[in-house]
Design a protein around this motif. Structure first.
Motif, short mmCIF file in Angstrom:
data_model
loop_
_atom_site.label_atom_id
_atom_site.label_comp_id
_atom_site.label_asym_id
_atom_site.label_seq_id
_atom_site.Cartn_x
_atom_site.Cartn_y
_atom_site.Cartn_z
N ILE A 260 0.84 -1.21 0.00
CA ILE A 260 0.00 0.00 0.00
C ILE A 260 0.87 1.26 0.00
O ILE A 260 0.51 2.27 -0.60
N LEU A 261 2.05 1.20 0.64
CA LEU A 261 2.93 2.36 0.62
C LEU A 261 3.41 2.65 -0.80
O LEU A 261 3.46 3.81 -1.23
N CYS A 262 3.73 1.62 -1.56
CA CYS A 262 4.15 1.82 -2.94
C CYS A 262 3.01 2.41 -3.77
O CYS A 262 3.23 3.31 -4.60
N GLU A 263 1.82 1.92 -3.55
CA GLU A 263 0.65 2.45 -4.27
C GLU A 263 0.45 3.93 -3.98
O GLU A 263 0.25 4.74 -4.90
N ILE A 264 0.53 4.29 -2.71
CA ILE A 264 0.33 5.69 -2.30
C ILE A 264 1.41 6.58 -2.91
O ILE A 264 1.12 7.64 -3.47
N ILE A 265 2.65 6.15 -2.80
CA ILE A 265 3.76 6.96 -3.30
C ILE A 265 3.70 7.08 -4.82
O ILE A 265 3.91 8.17 -5.38
N SER A 266 3.39 5.99 -5.50
CA SER A 266 3.30 6.02 -6.97
C SER A 266 2.22 6.99 -7.43
O SER A 266 2.45 7.83 -8.32
N GLN A 267 1.04 6.86 -6.84
CA GLN A 267 -0.08 7.72 -7.25
C GLN A 267 0.20 9.19 -6.96
O GLN A 267 -0.08 10.06 -7.79
N ALA A 268 0.75 9.47 -5.78
CA ALA A 268 1.02 10.86 -5.39
C ALA A 268 2.06 11.50 -6.31
O ALA A 268 1.91 12.65 -6.71
N THR A 269 3.10 10.75 -6.63
CA THR A 269 4.17 11.34 -7.45
C THR A 269 3.78 11.47 -8.92
O THR A 269 4.15 12.44 -9.58
N GLU A 270 3.02 10.52 -9.43
CA GLU A 270 2.56 10.64 -10.82
C GLU A 270 1.65 11.86 -10.96
O GLU A 270 1.71 12.58 -11.97
N ALA A 271 0.81 12.10 -9.95
CA ALA A 271 -0.06 13.27 -9.98
C ALA A 271 0.74 14.57 -9.95
O ALA A 271 0.27 15.62 -10.40
N ALA A 272 1.97 14.49 -9.43
CA ALA A 272 2.83 15.68 -9.35
C ALA A 272 3.76 15.81 -10.56
O ALA A 272 4.61 16.70 -10.58
N GLY A 273 3.60 14.93 -11.53
CA GLY A 273 4.39 15.04 -12.75
C GLY A 273 5.65 14.21 -12.79
O GLY A 273 6.47 14.36 -13.71
N ILE A 274 5.83 13.30 -11.84
CA ILE A 274 6.99 12.41 -11.85
C ILE A 274 6.67 11.21 -12.76
O ILE A 274 5.56 10.68 -12.72
N PRO A 275 7.61 10.78 -13.61
CA PRO A 275 7.32 9.69 -14.55
C PRO A 275 6.93 8.39 -13.86
O PRO A 275 7.52 8.00 -12.85
N ALA A 276 5.92 7.73 -14.42
CA ALA A 276 5.48 6.44 -13.88
C ALA A 276 6.60 5.41 -13.99
O ALA A 276 7.39 5.44 -14.94
N GLY A 277 6.66 4.52 -13.00
CA GLY A 277 7.66 3.45 -13.03
C GLY A 277 8.96 3.80 -12.34
O GLY A 277 9.87 2.96 -12.26
N TRP A 278 9.07 5.03 -11.80
CA TRP A 278 10.32 5.40 -11.12
C TRP A 278 10.48 4.62 -9.82
O TRP A 278 11.60 4.40 -9.35
N ILE A 279 9.36 4.19 -9.21
CA ILE A 279 9.40 3.37 -8.01
C ILE A 279 8.64 2.08 -8.28
O ILE A 279 7.54 2.10 -8.85
N GLN A 280 9.25 0.96 -7.89
CA GLN A 280 8.62 -0.33 -8.08
C GLN A 280 8.85 -1.20 -6.84
O GLN A 280 9.93 -1.16 -6.25
N ASN A 281 7.82 -1.94 -6.48
CA ASN A 281 7.85 -2.78 -5.29
C ASN A 281 8.00 -4.25 -5.71
O ASN A 281 7.17 -4.77 -6.44
#
Length: 434
Positions: free
Chosen positions: A158-179
């Motif tokens: 769930i932490l990875c999900e939260i961080i991924s969603q929050a950062t993508e919404a802020a313009g960070i490229p998807a896939g930069w963090i993976q669990n």
């Protein structure tokens, strides 16, 4: 990404990392702020997931120190949010000019910080480490693949999900963090030298050695924390007791907790009874060599105790006859993590901190200060006991590499080889313009 291969995941991380390295300070700091907001907003879900992990781990009889590390409650969430806020306040580590030299008129060389690229991190059961590691990687512009302990499976998910969603919404490229969730994922990751630039394993010495032996990717070792407190003959007894108690009991499951205490024979009669009384209030089990047991009635220590990381309310105690004997013991049995001397003798402190071969060597303070957040690094990805690239608490600076940017005006080497021009090699007092 459940149906993708590790090779595909590595390729995605590499591409995301390149894009991430080009983001500006505001974008990355905004993404960090979004993570903090999302963690706060979804804390009920996080605590529920952690409770399920904890209950399962109790049923599976997980060791008590690991259970303590596994807990991720409201207090721990507050701590990681505070850590993110402190990280936002830190200067952007990217694009910093570390060297500027005029090679010749119109030919300027700059050494400029940049991300390492893609980092694979394998760590223990602490879910707070998942947040600390990922946010440090984001601030420093690195993509990251994280493999936490199986015991924290649902919390990390769930932490990875939260961080991924929050950062993508802020313009960070998807896939930069993976669990990553399985041992097979780890084995596959170790083969991805085409995509992954650095592996950081946190665990036992044997585990770190396994990673080194089974991958061509550079490894930054984060292994056992067999830390010492040495009470010198010139120590203030009250200070020594206070430091030893804190180093052992402030948080016993941490890698910077003291596991062995060395005491000079000259102060043993005064120090040991006072220490035993103080640690009895914390329910610490003491083990000692024959000389120590002759002063306080405790369990005898064995040779194995000197090389054991308890991560529990257990402390081994050895009496020494000199500062050099203490140094020799630490360099023989220690893990190169953090070691402390308590003394009023500055010359003894200087000799200790010079000769003890550890990442952290402290004078008159607790080993528990060996921490990225306490050092002002904005948390840490771990404590490095290796000597190359980064050592000690690895914060933002340890997640950086650099590149040389050379700015010319049609310059060619032939002119210098043929003697038409000469190098000036003069320092420049300016930042790289690129």
């Amino acid at each position: 990404m459940e149906n993708t291969t590790m090779s595909q995941r590595g390729r995605t991380a590499k591409q995301a990392g390149i894009a991430l390295s080009a983001t500006d300070t505001q974008t990355r700091n905004n993404a960090l702020a979004k993570i903090a907001e999302a963690l706060d907003a979804r804390r009920t879900e996080i605590v529920a997931a952690n409770s399920r992990d904890y209950a399962r781990s109790v049923d599976e009889k997980l060791a008590a120190p690991l259970l303590k590390r596994l807990t991720f409650d409201d207090h721990k969430i507050d701590d990681v949010i505070d850590g993110i806020k402190s990280l936002i306040a830190l200067k952007d580590p990217l694009g910093e000019t570390r060297l500027a030299t005029e090679l010749d008129e119109g030919l300027d060389l700059y050494k400029v910080t940049c991300p390492i690229g893609v980092i694979g991190i394998i760590f223990e059961s602490r879910p707070d480490a998942f947040v600390q590691i990922s946010t440090l990687c984001l601030k420093s512009g690195n993509a990251v693949l994280l493999k936490g302990g199986r015991e924290a499976l649902e919390t990390n998910r769930i932490l990875c999900e939260i961080i991924s969603q929050a950062t993508e919404a802020a313009g960070i490229p998807a896939g930069w963090i993976q669990n990553l969730e399985s041992r097979d994922d780890v084995s596959a990751m170790l083969a991805l030298d085409e995509y992954i630039d650095l592996i950081i394993p946190r665990g036992s010495n044997s585990f770190v050695k396994y990673i080194i032996d089974n991958s061509n990717i550079p490894v930054m070792g984060h292994s056992d924390g067999i830390c010492h407190v040495y009470v010198d003959q010139a120590a203030d007894i009250d200070m020594a007791v206070k430091i030893a108690v804190d180093a052992k009991t402030q948080y016993v499951a941490a890698c910077n907790t003291a596991e062995t205490l060395l005491v000079h024979r000259a102060v043993a009669d005064a120090f040991l009874p006072a220490l035993r009384a103080a640690l009895a209030q914390k329910n610490v089990q003491l083990k000692g060599d024959a000389s120590v047991c002759g002063i306080i009635d405790i369990q005898p220590a064995t040779a194995e105790d000197w090389q054991t990381e308890y991560l529990d309310y257990i402390l081994s105690i050895k009496m020494v006859d000199s500062l050099d004997e203490a140094i020799d013991h630490i360099n023989t049995y220690g893990s190169g993590h953090t070691d402390v001397i308590v003394t009023a003798d500055e010359a003894a402190a200087k000799r200790f901190t010079t000769l003890v071969d550890s990442a952290g060597v402290f004078w008159n303070c607790s080993s528990r200060f060996s921490d990225g957040f306490r050092f002002g690094f904005g948390a840490e990805v771990g404590i490095s006991t290796s000597k190359l690239h980064a050592r000690g608490p690895v914060g933002l600076d340890g997640l950086l590499s650099y590149k040389y940017k050379l700015i010319g005006h049609g310059n060619i080497v032939a002119d210098y080889a043929e003697g038409k021009k000469s190098f000036t090699h003069q320092p420049l007092d300016r930042d790289c313009p690129l």
